[in-house]
Design a protein around this motif. Sequence first.
Motif, PDB file in Angstrom:
ATOM      1  N   ALA A  93      -3.312 -13.020  -1.328  1.00 51.41           N
ATOM      2  CA  ALA A  93      -3.111 -11.834  -2.165  1.00 51.41           C
ATOM      3  C   ALA A  93      -4.028 -10.704  -1.723  1.00 51.41           C
ATOM      4  O   ALA A  93      -3.592  -9.539  -1.619  1.00 51.41           O
ATOM      5  CB  ALA A  93      -3.365 -12.181  -3.637  1.00 51.41           C
ATOM      6  N   ALA A  94      -5.291 -11.006  -1.441  1.00 55.23           N
ATOM      7  CA  ALA A  94      -6.230  -9.967  -1.012  1.00 55.23           C
ATOM      8  C   ALA A  94      -5.757  -9.306   0.276  1.00 55.23           C
ATOM      9  O   ALA A  94      -5.794  -8.077   0.413  1.00 55.23           O
ATOM     10  CB  ALA A  94      -7.626 -10.564  -0.824  1.00 55.23           C
ATOM     11  N   GLY A  95      -5.306 -10.114   1.234  1.00 55.40           N
ATOM     12  CA  GLY A  95      -4.823  -9.556   2.492  1.00 55.40           C
ATOM     13  C   GLY A  95      -3.618  -8.655   2.308  1.00 55.40           C
ATOM     14  O   GLY A  95      -3.536  -7.568   2.890  1.00 55.40           O
ATOM     15  N   LEU A  96      -2.683  -9.082   1.469  1.00 54.54           N
ATOM     16  CA  LEU A  96      -1.478  -8.278   1.239  1.00 54.54           C
ATOM     17  C   LEU A  96      -1.790  -7.017   0.442  1.00 54.54           C
ATOM     18  O   LEU A  96      -1.256  -5.941   0.731  1.00 54.54           O
ATOM     19  CB  LEU A  96      -0.425  -9.123   0.505  1.00 54.54           C
ATOM     20  N   GLU A 101      -3.312  -4.577   2.785  1.00 53.00           N
ATOM     21  CA  GLU A 101      -2.365  -4.060   3.787  1.00 53.00           C
ATOM     22  C   GLU A 101      -1.331  -3.123   3.179  1.00 53.00           C
ATOM     23  O   GLU A 101      -1.035  -2.058   3.742  1.00 53.00           O
ATOM     24  CB  GLU A 101      -1.660  -5.231   4.463  1.00 53.00           C
ATOM     25  N   ARG A 102      -0.784  -3.487   2.012  1.00 55.35           N
ATOM     26  CA  ARG A 102       0.360  -2.751   1.454  1.00 55.35           C
ATOM     27  C   ARG A 102       0.054  -2.027   0.156  1.00 55.35           C
ATOM     28  O   ARG A 102       0.887  -1.226  -0.303  1.00 55.35           O
ATOM     29  CB  ARG A 102       1.517  -3.714   1.206  1.00 55.35           C
ATOM     30  N   GLY A 103      -1.083  -2.313  -0.446  1.00 58.94           N
ATOM     31  CA  GLY A 103      -1.372  -1.757  -1.757  1.00 58.94           C
ATOM     32  C   GLY A 103      -0.811  -2.643  -2.856  1.00 58.94           C
ATOM     33  O   GLY A 103       0.183  -3.344  -2.664  1.00 58.94           O
ATOM     34  N   TYR A 104      -1.458  -2.597  -4.018  1.00 59.73           N
ATOM     35  CA  TYR A 104      -1.057  -3.459  -5.131  1.00 59.73           C
ATOM     36  C   TYR A 104       0.407  -3.269  -5.496  1.00 59.73           C
ATOM     37  O   TYR A 104       1.143  -4.241  -5.686  1.00 59.73           O
ATOM     38  CB  TYR A 104      -1.956  -3.157  -6.331  1.00 59.73           C
ATOM     39  N   ARG A 105       0.858  -2.037  -5.596  1.00 63.49           N
ATOM     40  CA  ARG A 105       2.240  -1.773  -6.004  1.00 63.49           C
ATOM     41  C   ARG A 105       3.247  -2.163  -4.936  1.00 63.49           C
ATOM     42  O   ARG A 105       4.428  -2.361  -5.235  1.00 63.49           O
ATOM     43  CB  ARG A 105       2.410  -0.303  -6.378  1.00 63.49           C
ATOM     44  N   GLY A 106       2.796  -2.268  -3.696  1.00 70.72           N
ATOM     45  CA  GLY A 106       3.709  -2.608  -2.607  1.00 70.72           C
ATOM     46  C   GLY A 106       3.857  -4.093  -2.358  1.00 70.72           C
ATOM     47  O   GLY A 106       4.537  -4.492  -1.397  1.00 70.72           O
ATOM     48  N   VAL A 107       3.251  -4.912  -3.211  1.00 65.41           N
ATOM     49  CA  VAL A 107       3.286  -6.365  -3.023  1.00 65.41           C
ATOM     50  C   VAL A 107       3.890  -7.008  -4.267  1.00 65.41           C
ATOM     51  O   VAL A 107       3.528  -6.674  -5.394  1.00 65.41           O
ATOM     52  CB  VAL A 107       1.856  -6.925  -2.801  1.00 65.41           C
ATOM     53  N   SER A 108       4.790  -7.933  -4.053  1.00 61.30           N
ATOM     54  CA  SER A 108       5.390  -8.675  -5.165  1.00 61.30           C
ATOM     55  C   SER A 108       4.852 -10.102  -5.186  1.00 61.30           C
ATOM     56  O   SER A 108       4.278 -10.586  -4.209  1.00 61.30           O
ATOM     57  CB  SER A 108       6.920  -8.716  -5.019  1.00 61.30           C
ATOM     58  N   ILE A 109       5.060 -10.763  -6.304  1.00 61.18           N
ATOM     59  CA  ILE A 109       4.694 -12.176  -6.402  1.00 61.18           C
ATOM     60  C   ILE A 109       5.429 -12.983  -5.339  1.00 61.18           C
ATOM     61  O   ILE A 109       4.871 -13.914  -4.734  1.00 61.18           O
ATOM     62  CB  ILE A 109       5.011 -12.723  -7.813  1.00 61.18           C
ATOM     63  N   ASP A 110       6.685 -12.645  -5.084  1.00 66.23           N
ATOM     64  CA  ASP A 110       7.442 -13.352  -4.046  1.00 66.23           C
ATOM     65  C   ASP A 110       6.800 -13.172  -2.671  1.00 66.23           C
ATOM     66  O   ASP A 110       6.781 -14.109  -1.857  1.00 66.23           O
ATOM     67  CB  ASP A 110       8.886 -12.866  -4.012  1.00 66.23           C
TER      68      ASP A 110
END
Length: 214
Positions: free
Chosen positions: A22-25, A28-37
Amino acid sequence: MRPRPVEQRPIGERRREILAAAAGLFAERGYRGVSIDDIGRAIGTTGPALYRHFPGKRALLGEVLLDISRRLSRRGSVLLARSTEPRDALDLLLRGHISFALDEPSLIVVHDRELHHLTDEDNRRVRRIQRRYVEEWVTVLAELRPDEPHEVLLASTQAAFGLLNSTPHSHVLPRGEMAALLLRMGTAALLPDRPVEVSAHNEAHPERAVVPSE
């Protein structure tokens, strides 16, 4: 021996794997740009499987930042317990924080960029732990700079953190050289009236480097 299926790993190990992914994503993409999937796929499972460990993405972000705050605070306490005098204590604190900054720059990015997404409660918890960590540094500095008011020592510590936490943007040297550079600069920032010398040999081996005491 056959490897264990992913979902049968120990709970603590699984949580650490989720937090790291989760930290890496998030970095890289920002909190809003990452989904649980997205996080689930990064560790070879499905998004819904993560709900066994965390109630949702926001709680996961909170745990990422709480985890690193706790680890830094614990590391600071352990290092202070090892120290023999204030100059030694400051040196150990600097080295410990530099190791974190060089080894986990994604966590610095996530903290700086995504802290406002935390729940109010998680935000308070993170800041409470961080204040305790900062005050450990200020207490050491107060012994080394006894004529300075608390507010100046606090500002000095926070400014030094800004320097040490620049690694996501400034880490362009080999790790050993960067560690030695940050140690020199951090020491000079916190003890501006004291010369600092690090030998070429110690720059190559910062884990063995010794900054001379005055």
